[in-house]
Design a protein around this motif. Structure first.
Motif, PDB file in Angstrom:
ATOM      1  N   MET B   1      -7.598  57.688 -28.949  1.00 27.52           N
ATOM      2  CA  MET B   1      -7.695  59.100 -28.538  1.00 27.52           C
ATOM      3  C   MET B   1      -8.605  59.880 -29.463  1.00 27.52           C
ATOM      4  N   LEU B   2      -8.401  59.652 -30.795  1.00 28.50           N
ATOM      5  CA  LEU B   2      -9.223  60.375 -31.764  1.00 28.50           C
ATOM      6  C   LEU B   2     -10.685  59.992 -31.603  1.00 28.50           C
ATOM      7  N   ALA B   5     -12.106  61.677 -28.625  1.00 28.82           N
ATOM      8  CA  ALA B   5     -12.344  63.093 -28.899  1.00 28.82           C
ATOM      9  C   ALA B   5     -13.594  63.266 -29.744  1.00 28.82           C
ATOM     10  N   ALA B   6     -13.731  62.396 -30.751  1.00 27.96           N
ATOM     11  CA  ALA B   6     -14.893  62.475 -31.618  1.00 27.96           C
ATOM     12  C   ALA B   6     -16.163  62.222 -30.803  1.00 27.96           C
ATOM     13  N   LEU B   9     -17.001  65.210 -28.816  1.00 24.66           N
ATOM     14  CA  LEU B   9     -17.543  66.288 -29.646  1.00 24.66           C
ATOM     15  C   LEU B   9     -18.979  65.995 -30.056  1.00 24.66           C
ATOM     16  N   ALA B  89       3.140  62.079 -14.941  1.00 23.15           N
ATOM     17  CA  ALA B  89       1.744  61.697 -15.161  1.00 23.15           C
ATOM     18  C   ALA B  89       1.283  60.662 -14.147  1.00 23.15           C
ATOM     19  N   ARG B 132       5.436  50.598 -16.224  1.00 21.28           N
ATOM     20  CA  ARG B 132       6.211  49.813 -17.181  1.00 21.28           C
ATOM     21  C   ARG B 132       7.674  49.777 -16.770  1.00 21.28           C
ATOM     22  N   MET B 133       8.399  48.918 -17.449  1.00 19.38           N
ATOM     23  CA  MET B 133       9.830  48.781 -17.194  1.00 19.38           C
ATOM     24  C   MET B 133      10.558  50.121 -17.275  1.00 19.38           C
ATOM     25  N   ARG B 134      10.197  50.934 -18.267  1.00 15.92           N
ATOM     26  CA  ARG B 134      10.934  52.194 -18.413  1.00 15.92           C
ATOM     27  C   ARG B 134      10.631  53.162 -17.265  1.00 15.92           C
ATOM     28  N   MET B 136       9.999  52.123 -14.163  1.00 19.80           N
ATOM     29  CA  MET B 136      10.780  51.546 -13.067  1.00 19.80           C
ATOM     30  C   MET B 136      12.237  52.036 -13.174  1.00 19.80           C
ATOM     31  N   ASN B 137      12.791  51.961 -14.387  1.00 23.95           N
ATOM     32  CA  ASN B 137      14.174  52.411 -14.588  1.00 23.95           C
ATOM     33  C   ASN B 137      14.322  53.891 -14.267  1.00 23.95           C
ATOM     34  N   ARG B 174       2.446  46.070 -16.611  1.00 20.47           N
ATOM     35  CA  ARG B 174       2.105  45.902 -18.031  1.00 20.47           C
ATOM     36  C   ARG B 174       3.324  46.042 -18.918  1.00 20.47           C
TER      37      ARG B 174
END
Ligand code: HEM
Lengths: 295, 174
Positions: B1-2, B5-6, B9, B89, B132-134, B136-137, B174
């Motif tokens: 991410m950084l 962003a760099a 910029l 998201a 991801r699994m979470r 799905m849950n 994934r």
């Protein structure tokens, strides 16, 4: 750092911060707590995750495949002649590895006097355990492929002289477990089967093996549970045990349990347990109460 | 991410912005005036795309309140998921009008409540989402909440989930 350099960098770092924040918010925190309720099982007397008495292939903690989960528990068992108290902690890593520790304290009450140990002599044991999920998932994937895990439980009896006095060959020992667990959603029924390679006498509280019988043996742990709601489950378990000691018979164990998730993080389990004969005192049937917090 | 962003910029500010859609000849997608849905790439329609064999008999359809109940459950599941910070998201970028219809059809088909499924198969409809699994849950929890609101008994909820759970193999990528 030079003041003017700091001032000229400040907006840049602020901009970087602003840009990186929204995306980072979408990522789950390490302790993601995303596991479906109750699918981490409840803590067993050995500190592993399972059904209370039987170890299951479930992994402790509420993490999913990228996170870390934590859990802690306290368990009390009230029997006619004995009192059991155990407590411990467990870490689940990526729903793949479980590491746990439990301390068991077994109060012999008046039996202590009868055995010449002194009234209320307490047998203590530490259990260090690790479990690895090899394949499958309790809930998802092939409906006929259970979650399968391999476990090791290293038990260190802290009263080895007492264990030896009753005829045990060792004060510590290691069990190996292979478990298969599946929630058959079509019937709301969870089934677990575990094979345990063990020498333990009364789970290790009376040591391991004996002069006459010092081989690891395969024992069986089975559980069947019915899911009443997202938060409630009832079930029955059966656990076979070795019978190594000459001075006292050892029986298989069974229990009827009910577990309820009071909140997403707190689960209580109550059970009726039949632990059979322990150190010549028969019919040790009583109540089991356990509280587990998990994140 | 950084790094990204760099890199952003460091881009020279003088260049005019590139219209990538025009550059690659991407047509703007327009909602169908009748259905309100965005067009999708052509695919072969089949009930097999639903990813499960339907129940037999009418008990499950009845437990879910027939087509009306099933429609409310499918809509509610989508709405809860759109509003769910764990899932927003993923859902944001997609056509919720179409999803409500296709999810209803899929549920209705599997519950044997008298529908055909006209959507895409599970693998291709979820392939670029990085579920991801979470996630799905979280979706399962939202579906459970929607079923609870419609007073579907827990055993029937689980019976339905038993048809969806194996689809995790196609959905979790994934
Ligand atoms: C077993 C579980 C699931 C089932 C049965 C299911 C069902 C469906 C169906 C029927 C569609 C419509 C396909 C089409 O447009 O032709 C769809 C699309 C979609 N699903 Fe799922 N889904 C599941 C899991 C998930 C999960 C876990 C997520 C995200 C967390 C998700 C997010 C979406 C999104 C965003 C779309 C829209 C795709 C698009 O418009 O391109 N689904 N799903």
């Amino acid at each position: 750092m030079d003041q003017s350099l700091f001032r000229s960098l400040a907006p840049v770092s602020l901009a970087l911060f602003c840009i990186s924040t929204p995306a980072a918010a979408q990522e789950a925190s390490l302790v993601d707590g995303g596991k479906l309720l109750l699918t981490n099982g409840v803590t067993t007397i050995e500190g592993t995750s399972g059904g209370g008495v039987a170890t299951w292939s479930t992994i402790a903690g509420r993490e999913t495949d990228r996170g870390i989960g934590l859990s802690g528990h306290v368990t009390l068992i009230e029997l006619p002649d004995y009192g059991w108290q155990s407590h411990g902690v467990a870490v689940g890593i990526a729903n793949r590895i479980e590491l746990s520790y439990a301390r068991q304290n077994f109060d012999t009450r008046d039996v202590g006097t009868a055995l010449g140990l002194g009234r209320g002599y307490t047998l203590n044991q530490d259990v260090f355990a690790a479990k690895l999920r090899l394949a499958g998932d309790v809930v998802y994937g092939d409906p006929l492929l259970p979650q399968i895990s391999l476990g090791v439980e290293h038990k260190r009896n802290r009263d080895a002289p007492v264990a030896r006095a009753v005829g045990a060959a060792h004060g510590s020992g290691t069990d190996v477990t292979l478990s298969a667990t599946k929630l058959f959603l079509s019937h709301s029924v969870l089934v677990n089967a575990t094979a345990r390679l063990t020498k333990a006498n009364q789970a290790g509280l009376l040591g391991f093996g004996s002069a006459g019988d010092d081989q690891h043996q395969v024992q069986f742990e089975g559980s069947v549970a019915y899911q009443l709601s997202r938060r409630a489950v009832i079930g029955a378990e059966y656990r076979t045990k070795p019978d190594n000691l000459a001075i006292a018979r050892e029986d298989d164990w069974w229990d009827l349990f009910a577990a309820y998730a009071l909140t997403d993080n707190l689960t209580v389990t109550a059970a009726y347990v039949d632990l059979g004969s322990i150190a010549t005192f028969d019919n040790q049937r009583g109540g089991f109460l356990s509280a587990q917090i998990a994140f | 991410m950084l790094l990204l962003a760099a890199a952003l910029l460091m881009q020279p500010a003088t260049e005019p912005p590139v219209d990538w859609d025009k550059e690659f000849g991407v047509e703007e997608r327009v909602r169908d005036p009748a259905t309100g849905e965005l067009p999708v790439d052509p695919y072969v329609q089949s009930n097999a795309n639903a990813g499960a064999t339907p129940f037999t008999g009418s008990a499950m359809a009845t437990a879910f309140g027939g087509q009306d109940g099933i429609r409310r459950i499918a809509n509610r599941t989508v709405e809860l998921s759109q509003a769910d910070p764990r899932l927003a998201a993923i859902f944001q970028a997609h056509d919720m009008v179409r999803l409500k219809r296709t999810l209803f059809e899929q549920f209705c088909y599997i519950l044997n409540a008298g529908c055909d499924y006209s959507g895409r198969d599970m693998a291709s409809s979820h392939k670029d989402m990085g579920v991801r699994m979470r996630d799905m849950n979280a979706l399962v929890e939202n579906l459970q909440a929607a079923m609870r609101e419609e007073k579907v008994g827990f055993a029937a909820q689980n019976r339905f989930l038993s048809k969806l759970a194996p689809m995790s193999r196609d959905v979790i990528t994934r």
